[in-house]
Design an enzyme around this catalytic site. Structure first.
Site, PDB file in Angstrom:
ATOM      1  CE  LYS B  77      -3.869   2.094   2.612  1.00 49.61           C
ATOM      2  NZ  LYS B  77      -4.719   1.978   3.821  1.00 49.61           N
ATOM      3  CB  SER B 152      -8.054   3.828   2.878  1.00 45.25           C
ATOM      4  OG  SER B 152      -7.209   3.158   3.794  1.00 45.25           O
ATOM      5  CB  SER B 176      -8.339   1.042   5.847  1.00 43.41           C
ATOM      6  OG  SER B 176      -9.022   2.269   5.750  1.00 43.41           O
TER       7      SER B 176
END
Lengths: 492, 493
Positions: B77, B152, B176
């Site tokens: 990420k 997210s 997330s």
């Protein structure tokens, strides 16, 4: 008729007496090798931004890790001032934007500081011995520096200082004059150096004070205070407070009101100037720093620190009185710093001389020589055993006290130890009765007019004759013997 | 070719030298080149670096010095720092930021031998539940490109769901990892706070941020967590605990009823009328499967959990408003090209550098920490946070794991909730509590809607129960095949 509650003429206004109320906030830079939340070094004076790690410049993703050395120093301070060392204290974020504050917040302690309470003893010129109460002392990090010169309309940022550990020490509003404020600041300055937590270097900013100053008519509630910043010497502190007190009294007496604000002292103009008012005061939005668990200090840790603490100045001062028979003034002066105290004790330990004599010399000749050379006692070229060696020669009558001062100067200049200088310069005292008598006879013969004056009743003429005899011996004659012989011959 | 192998399967074939890391990396890069752009799952690709790492992995395997995941391609990420490779946080603010260091979890996965192929798209600064707030554009759900992948960590979830990589990292601050895992039909684990270090994770809400793995199976998540966990002195909230093998329980032999005696807590608060009927049905079916595996269910009460969303939307923005202060244009990142003075520089830099959702949260956070509001908001929220933890502590006396839907509904259409932040926030109603308490939770696929969108089951455990919830998920996956369902991608090579 103007009245004042202190003896300081600076506070004289008109009407009922004015009382000055002062509280001090001091930032003492803790003497750790590395920063409070990073491993970067804390040394002063390096090229800009060479001592700033990823944590200090607040790169994304890096986190603070508490330096236990800074905590240990806070514990030492808490023990030295008789405060409560909190079993659990909390680091909080103080949020504001400034270019030299890399994270956009300063890590400090807010609701629960590491040291609570305690006090510092001072001698007030007007109130005698008083204890200045401390509100708290808390750990925090320093910011960097903004450099506004040399950048052609831009500012430079040096983050070497960012993250340097500070202990902010806050007093209650217990001080009543600039004299007391300075006495407190000096006592605190001595204490933090004594316990080895701060080098006390005010030029380098290792020990910085801000003063909260207000005035009130005697018996009235506290007046509105102003915070004065930039007091980087004791002299400036005194001048700034005196100026501020005069300003506030004049303002109120002219029918105005003091506005709560932060003021900056300008030593060049000897005045304080408004920096920002309370209306501009920022909302720092303090909250506990989620990156740092609460700081837990065990009783065991405190005990370990306590075991390693040096004898504190108050205790040592008392001991100097009882163990060495020194008057309180001498004891206080000699315990003003740990270096001074250990110089004294080392000289006494060398032996052959009265402690009081050592004290007299340290507070006289040694102190004067240090001031002339502008150096600390630790750097004095005459070491304690050498001073003791010199004083021993006075004690055993080898030289007079007067000659000893010349020998001391020679020692200071690096010409050798006392015995070598006395031998080399032939300064040994003349104590031979016959030799002195011969010398005195010569003086009397050569100064018939002075002798006549003395006989006519002019007592001072006697001293003049003593002086001539001493001069004739180049100062080496035993002054007591010169006196006695002269007296016998003239009085006969 | 190899895209349908699990991470564990690939690791085994690489170790046995049935497959070379370079060959696998080339394969992976070409699949990403073909399918990636339409999904917009990656912000940065590092083909050259990946091939170099793959060659090193092949060498290490040949020498017998390889780590347990040598040669396995993964993605990180874009909120996790990677030395020398751009880390943007999905923001214009860090559009060109290259860190000189690896995050702790990046380091751990490097040491295990993984091959980093690129950085995945995400909601800006991890603020979002749909991956629509990214400066680099939204990520598409591989199951249907008109739908969001969740957020997210949407890029990581989509990349794993589309079989571009067998595993990827994410961060979970308020669901997330788990919510995008659920919406994208893969597994996503949020470990106990403090088990995986936050060093090198760009902080959103420090007391909640938790790095964790995405993969297709619970077993793969366990293998990744083995490489990500461990004490890190650079993070003061990292826990110093004995090293644990999170895959150990999973390796025990299978029996007909491997979960005999397991008590599954079902909070009535998780099974309300607000849940999508298809989601409710899929969860019921999963629970029936668990019953066959030997588990029994008990009802538990978590009355304070209904407050998790409001509590979260006080605490997380408060911390974020402070954490994001460092992005001021002074030292790195975006700086406005023109400004009049210092304040103007700050204002323009931050106005230009941050997107709307980030600004909204900075405003909310600044407000709740303000003088006069702190007690009513921040302090009150912290108290409720404690009440929520108390609820769970009581529940753990009666059950071993807690189950329910990860999200109340399957993926929604792109743009559907962008105008209604509160509806968006409610997507995390079941996931946020685990962030507030710090306890672990996993989302695993347990069904598909008639429209072909994945449904996720959340399995929560008490502190440090990663091994247990991974094993529970693993036993379910041994008995079912939801984790093997793959989206049909238009241009499948």
């Amino acid at each position: 008729m103007a009245q004042t509650s202190t003896t300081n003429p600076a506070y004289r206004g008109s009407g009922p007496s004015w009382e000055v109320v002062i509280g001090l906030e001091t930032h003492a830079q803790l003497s750790t090798a590395s920063k409070i939340f990073s491993g970067a070094p804390t040394a002063f004076g390096a090229a800009p931004n060479t001592q700033a790690s990823a944590v200090d410049i607040a790169l994304p993703g890096v986190l603070p890790v508490l330096n236990r050395g800074a905590v240990e120093r806070a514990i030492r301070f808490g023990l030295a001032v008789g405060g409560n060392v909190a079993a659990k204290s909390v680091f909080a974020r103080k949020n504001y934007f400034y270019p030299d504050l890399p994270k956009g917040y300063q890590i400090s302690q807010y609701e629960i500081p590491v040291v609570q309470g305690g006090g510092v003893d001072i001698v007030s010129p007007t109130r005698g011995a008083i204890r200045v109460r401390l509100t708290r002392a808390h750990l925090e990090e320093d910011a960097g520096k903004s450099l506004h010169e040399d950048y052609h309309g831009m500012s430079g940022i040096d983050l070497n200082r960012a993250g340097t550990p500070l202990l902010e020490i806050v007093t209650e509003p217990d001080l009543r004059s600039s004299d007391e404020a300075v006495a407190y600041a000096k006592a605190l300055h001595g204490l933090v150096r004594w316990i080895g937590i701060c080098d006390g270097n005010m030029q380098e900013g290792s020990f910085r004070c801000d003063a909260n100053v207000s005035v009130r008519r005697a018996g009235e509630p506290l007046g509105t205070r102003c915070e004065i910043k930039n007091l980087n010497s004791f002299r400036f502190m005194q001048q700034a407070i005196d100026y501020e007190v005069r300003r506030q009294i004049a303002l109120v007496e002219e029918g105005g009101t003091v506005v709560q604000e932060t003021r900056l002292y300008d030593p060049d103009r000897d005045e304080t100037r408004s920096m920002r008012s309370k209306e501009d005061a920022q909302d720092y939005r303090y909250f506990p720093d989620p990156d740092l668990p609460p700081l837990a200090i065990s009783g065991e840790w405190i005990a370990r620190v306590k075991a390693g603490m040096p004898e504190l100045p108050e205790a040592m001062r008392a001991r100097f009185g009882t163990a060495y028979g020194l008057p309180d003034h001498d004891a206080a002066m000699l315990t003003a710093s740990r270096e001074t105290a250990s110089y004294f004790e080392e000289a006494v330990r060398a032996g052959g001389v009265e402690p009081k004599t050592v004290a007299n010399w340290m507070l006289g000749e040694v102190s004067a020589a240090l001031n002339r050379a502008e150096i600390d006692i630790a750097a004095a070229p005459v070491k304690p055993p050498a001073l003791a060696g010199l004083l021993a020669r006075i004690a055993d009558g080898t030289i007079s006290g007067k000659i000893a001062k010349d020998v001391f100067d020679a020692m200071w200049a690096g010409e050798g130890d006392a015995d070598a200088i006395i031998a080399k310069k032939g300064l040994e005292q003349i104590s031979d009765e016959g030799a002195i008598e011969k010398l005195v006879d010569g003086v009397l013969a050569a100064n018939a007019s002075i002798v006549a004056e003395f006989r006519a009743g002019k007592e001072k003429a006697f001293n003049s004759l003593v002086g001539k005899a001493m001069a004739a011996s180049k100062g080496k004659a035993n002054p007591a013997q010169v006196n006695a012989i002269l007296k016998r011959k003239l009085g006969g | 070719m190899h895209s349908h192998d699990t991470l564990a399967g690939l690791a085994a074939r690489l170790a046995a030298r049935e497959l070379s890391a370079v060959e696998l990396a080339q394969d992976t890069l070409s699949r990403i080149a073909t399918l990636g752009p339409a999904l917009n799952a990656f912000v940065t690709l590092d083909a050259e670096g990946a091939l170099a790492q793959a060659r090193a992995a092949d060498d290490a395997i040949a020498r017998g010095t390889a780590g347990p995941l040598a040669g396995v391609p993964i993605a990180h990420k874009d909120v996790l720092m990677t030395a020398g490779l751009r880390t943007t946080c999905g923001s214009r603010m860090l559009g060109n930021f290259v860190a000189p260091y690896d995050a702790h979890v990046v380091e751990g996965l490097r040491r295990a031998g993984t091959v980093l192929v690129g950085k995945t798209n995400m909601d800006e600064f991890a603020m979002g539940s749909s991956n629509e707030t990214s400066h680099f554009g939204p990520v598409k759900n591989p199951w249907n490109p008109a739908y969001v992948p969740g957020g997210s960590s949407g890029g990581s979830a989509a990349a794993v769901a589309a079989r571009l990589v067998p595993g990827a990292t994410g961060t979970d601050t308020g669901g997330s990892i788990r919510q995008p895992a659920s919406l994208s039909g893969i597994c996503g684990l949020k470990p106990t706070y403090g088990v995986a270090s936050r060093y090198g994770l760009v902080a959103f809400a420090s007391s909640l941020d938790t790095p964790g793995p995405f993969a297709r199976t619970a077993e793969d998540c366990a293998l990744m967590l083995n490489a990500m966990a461990g004490h890190d002195p650079r993070d003061s909230t990292s826990l110093d605990r004995p090293v644990e093998d999170y895959a150990r329980a999973l390796r025990a032999g299978a029996s007909a009823r491997p979960l005999e005696g397991l008590r599954i807590g079902l909070p009535r608060e998780y099974f309300g009328a607000g849940n999508d009927p298809e989601v409710a049905a899929a969860i019921d079916a999963a629970l029936a499967e668990f019953a066959k595996l030997g588990a029994r269910t008990v009802e538990v009460a978590l009355p304070a959990v209904k407050l998790s969303v409001p509590v979260y939307y006080v605490i997380a923005p408060a911390e974020a408003s402070s954490n994001l202060s460092r992005f001021d244009g002074v030292r790195y990142g975006h700086r406005a090209a023109r400004y009049d003075d210092l304040t103007d520089m700050y204002c323009r830099t931050r106005a230009e550098g941050f997107g709307a959702e980030v600004k909204r949260r900075i405003l909310v956070g600044t407000y709740v920490l303000s003088h006069g509001y702190y007690d009513a908001y921040y302090l009150k929220a912290q108290k409720v946070r404690r009440l929520i933890a108390n609820d769970f502590a009581r529940a753990w006396r009666e059950c071993d794991v807690i189950m329910g839907p990860t999200a109340p509904a399957p993926a929604f259409r792109l743009g559907d909730k962008t105008d209604d932040p509160v509806q968006m926030y409610l997507n995390d109603i079941f996931t946020i509590a685990a962030n507030l308490t710090g306890a672990p939770a996993i989302s695993i696929p347990c069904g598909l809607t008639k429209g072909g969108l994945p449904i996720g089951l959340q399995v929560q455990g008490d502190y440090f129960a990663e091994g247990l919830i991974l094993n529970v998920a693993h036993r379910f996956q041994q008995a079912t095949d939801w984790h093997d369902r793959a989206p049909a991608l238009g241009s499948e090579p």
